[in-house]
Write an enzyme that holds these catalytic residues in place. Structure first.
Site, mmCIF file in Angstrom:
data_model
loop_
_atom_site.group_PDB
_atom_site.id
_atom_site.type_symbol
_atom_site.label_atom_id
_atom_site.label_comp_id
_atom_site.label_asym_id
_atom_site.label_seq_id
_atom_site.Cartn_x
_atom_site.Cartn_y
_atom_site.Cartn_z
ATOM 1 N N SER A 263 0.835 -1.195 0.000
ATOM 2 C CA SER A 263 0.000 0.000 0.000
ATOM 3 C C SER A 263 0.870 1.245 0.000
ATOM 4 O O SER A 263 1.643 1.468 0.950
ATOM 5 C CB SER A 263 -0.909 0.009 1.228
ATOM 6 O OG SER A 263 -1.541 1.267 1.354
ATOM 7 N N HIS B 89 -1.304 -1.391 -4.280
ATOM 8 C CA HIS B 89 -2.558 -1.046 -3.620
ATOM 9 C C HIS B 89 -2.604 0.450 -3.357
ATOM 10 O O HIS B 89 -1.691 1.015 -2.748
ATOM 11 C CB HIS B 89 -2.692 -1.819 -2.305
ATOM 12 C CG HIS B 89 -4.063 -1.715 -1.704
ATOM 13 N ND1 HIS B 89 -5.120 -2.492 -2.139
ATOM 14 C CD2 HIS B 89 -4.557 -0.918 -0.723
ATOM 15 C CE1 HIS B 89 -6.201 -2.193 -1.425
ATOM 16 N NE2 HIS B 89 -5.887 -1.227 -0.569
ATOM 17 N N ASP C 35 -4.920 3.355 -1.746
ATOM 18 C CA ASP C 35 -6.045 3.694 -0.877
ATOM 19 C C ASP C 35 -6.509 5.122 -1.154
ATOM 20 O O ASP C 35 -5.803 6.082 -0.825
ATOM 21 C CB ASP C 35 -5.646 3.567 0.593
ATOM 22 C CG ASP C 35 -5.467 2.121 1.023
ATOM 23 O OD1 ASP C 35 -6.391 1.328 0.788
ATOM 24 O OD2 ASP C 35 -4.406 1.794 1.588
ATOM 25 N N MET D 117 -8.948 7.987 -0.194
ATOM 26 C CA MET D 117 -9.787 8.410 0.930
ATOM 27 C C MET D 117 -10.266 9.839 0.706
ATOM 28 O O MET D 117 -9.526 10.671 0.170
ATOM 29 C CB MET D 117 -8.998 8.328 2.239
ATOM 30 C CG MET D 117 -8.388 6.969 2.506
ATOM 31 S SD MET D 117 -7.522 6.948 4.100
ATOM 32 C CE MET D 117 -6.676 5.374 3.992
ATOM 33 N N HIS E 13 -8.499 1.092 -4.224
ATOM 34 C CA HIS E 13 -9.501 0.886 -3.166
ATOM 35 C C HIS E 13 -10.173 2.225 -2.882
ATOM 36 O O HIS E 13 -9.574 3.106 -2.256
ATOM 37 C CB HIS E 13 -8.780 0.330 -1.933
ATOM 38 C CG HIS E 13 -9.652 0.108 -0.753
ATOM 39 N ND1 HIS E 13 -9.139 -0.128 0.507
ATOM 40 C CD2 HIS E 13 -11.010 0.076 -0.607
ATOM 41 C CE1 HIS E 13 -10.124 -0.285 1.372
ATOM 42 N NE2 HIS E 13 -11.271 -0.159 0.715
ATOM 43 N N MET F 45 -12.318 4.440 -0.950
ATOM 44 C CA MET F 45 -12.979 4.681 0.336
ATOM 45 C C MET F 45 -13.600 6.076 0.267
ATOM 46 O O MET F 45 -13.177 7.009 0.963
ATOM 47 C CB MET F 45 -11.974 4.551 1.477
ATOM 48 C CG MET F 45 -11.557 3.123 1.727
ATOM 49 S SD MET F 45 -10.259 2.959 2.987
ATOM 50 C CE MET F 45 -8.819 3.158 1.939
ATOM 51 N N MET G 244 -11.592 -5.909 5.328
ATOM 52 C CA MET G 244 -10.805 -4.972 6.128
ATOM 53 C C MET G 244 -10.628 -5.543 7.538
ATOM 54 O O MET G 244 -11.610 -5.871 8.208
ATOM 55 C CB MET G 244 -11.504 -3.619 6.205
ATOM 56 C CG MET G 244 -11.615 -2.882 4.885
ATOM 57 S SD MET G 244 -10.008 -2.420 4.191
ATOM 58 C CE MET G 244 -9.377 -1.322 5.458
ATOM 59 N N GLY H 133 -9.218 4.240 7.149
ATOM 60 C CA GLY H 133 -9.002 5.663 7.318
ATOM 61 C C GLY H 133 -7.571 6.031 7.654
ATOM 62 O O GLY H 133 -7.127 7.128 7.344
ATOM 63 N N PHE H 134 -6.838 5.101 8.251
ATOM 64 C CA PHE H 134 -5.464 5.378 8.662
ATOM 65 C C PHE H 134 -4.604 4.137 8.491
ATOM 66 O O PHE H 134 -5.074 3.018 8.694
ATOM 67 C CB PHE H 134 -5.406 5.808 10.131
ATOM 68 C CG PHE H 134 -6.189 7.056 10.442
ATOM 69 C CD1 PHE H 134 -5.652 8.311 10.228
ATOM 70 C CD2 PHE H 134 -7.485 6.956 10.930
ATOM 71 C CE1 PHE H 134 -6.389 9.455 10.502
ATOM 72 C CE2 PHE H 134 -8.223 8.093 11.218
ATOM 73 C CZ PHE H 134 -7.666 9.353 10.996
ATOM 74 N N GLY H 135 -3.335 4.350 8.147
ATOM 75 C CA GLY H 135 -2.390 3.250 8.109
ATOM 76 C C GLY H 135 -1.834 2.973 9.494
ATOM 77 O O GLY H 135 -1.998 3.760 10.426
ATOM 78 N N ASP I 265 -6.778 -6.562 4.194
ATOM 79 C CA ASP I 265 -6.063 -5.299 4.374
ATOM 80 C C ASP I 265 -6.240 -4.811 5.801
ATOM 81 O O ASP I 265 -7.361 -4.654 6.280
ATOM 82 C CB ASP I 265 -6.620 -4.260 3.390
ATOM 83 C CG ASP I 265 -5.925 -2.916 3.468
ATOM 84 O OD1 ASP I 265 -4.943 -2.782 4.219
ATOM 85 O OD2 ASP I 265 -6.368 -1.989 2.764
ATOM 86 N N GLY J 263 -3.268 -4.071 9.315
ATOM 87 C CA GLY J 263 -2.455 -4.692 10.359
ATOM 88 C C GLY J 263 -1.710 -5.925 9.901
ATOM 89 O O GLY J 263 -1.396 -6.804 10.712
ATOM 90 N N GLY K 178 1.242 -2.168 4.316
ATOM 91 C CA GLY K 178 1.835 -0.840 4.218
ATOM 92 C C GLY K 178 3.149 -0.780 4.960
ATOM 93 O O GLY K 178 4.219 -0.930 4.376
#
Length: 222
Positions: free
Chosen positions: A9, A34, A36, A38, A67, A69, A138, A143-145, A176, A178, A198
């Site tokens: 990511s 990937h 993201d 947002m 992706h 979002m 998910m 919203g956050f890495g 996706d 953690g 990520g």
């Protein structure tokens, strides 16, 4: 059994030389890139628009796994296709007419995916598994890495794997949130085909480490 695919990511990449980061993870053995997207509305952050995606397309030939979002979704699909998306994934929670949105994505000649946030049950997929090319589970709230893996989502991965197997179509199961070498093993055992990572790939932005980090996530011998 095919090897699990790794989709780094770029949310965790060094934005000051993003093109070089894309080249580096391609050489390191990444399968997808990937991205993201947002909007600060559906999720509490702002990231990449089509112009950024278009600008890095020339640095790699691996598929762009975009992706979305965002909410609304439909008005922006064409612009992300034109920017270079090869797969576009939308959220069940962000669209009213999911089947229509998926058909719109496919009308542009790219693959379509559906994503579920941690609180959304797997059964929401039941009536679109005849259309989708990818399901994204998910394992953090989007919203956050850099967030910690939510263990309860392993059960959902298993449920989605069973649903895909029953349908018998070539649908990839992506996970996706953690992801690190330890949680990667759990997700693969639960049925994941693609892992988004990520910090586990880009942490420290030491290019020389990217091949080993990708191999560790796959479970390859080092």
């Amino acid at each position: 059994m095919s090897k699990v695919k790794i989709a780094p990511s770029i949310l965790s990449a060094d934005f000051s030389w993003l093109g070089n980061e894309v080249s580096a993870i391609t050489k390191a053995g990444a399968d997808y890139l990937h991205i993201d997207v947002m909007d600060g509305h559906f999720v509490p952050n702002l990231t990449f628009g089509p112009a950024v995606i278009s600008s890095i397309k020339r640095f790699t030939k691996i598929p762009f796994d975009v992706h979305l979002m965002i909410e609304p979704v439909d008005p922006f699909i064409e612009s992300y296709v034109k920017a270079g998306a090869d797969i576009i994934t939308v959220h069940v929670e962000a669209v009213t007419h999911l089947e229509r949105t998926l058909q719109l994505i496919k009308s542009f000649g790219v693959k379509c995916g559906v994503s579920l946030v941690p609180s959304t049950p797997a059964w929401h997929l039941e009536y679109v598994l005849d259309i989708v090319d990818l399901v994204l589970v998910m394992t953090v709230n989007p919203g956050f890495g850099g967030q910690a893996f939510i263990p309860s989502q392993l059960k959902k991965i298993q449920q989605v794997r069973a649903m895909i197997n029953k349908v018998g179509r070539p649908i990839e199961l992506e996970v996706d949130g953690g992801i690190n070498p330890e949680t990667a093993k759990l997700c693969i055992a639960a049925g994941a085909d693609v892992l988004v990572a990520g910090n586990a790939v880009f942490g420290g932005n030491e290019v020389k480490d990217y091949p080993q980090r990708i191999a560790l996530l796959r479970g390859d011998p080092i």
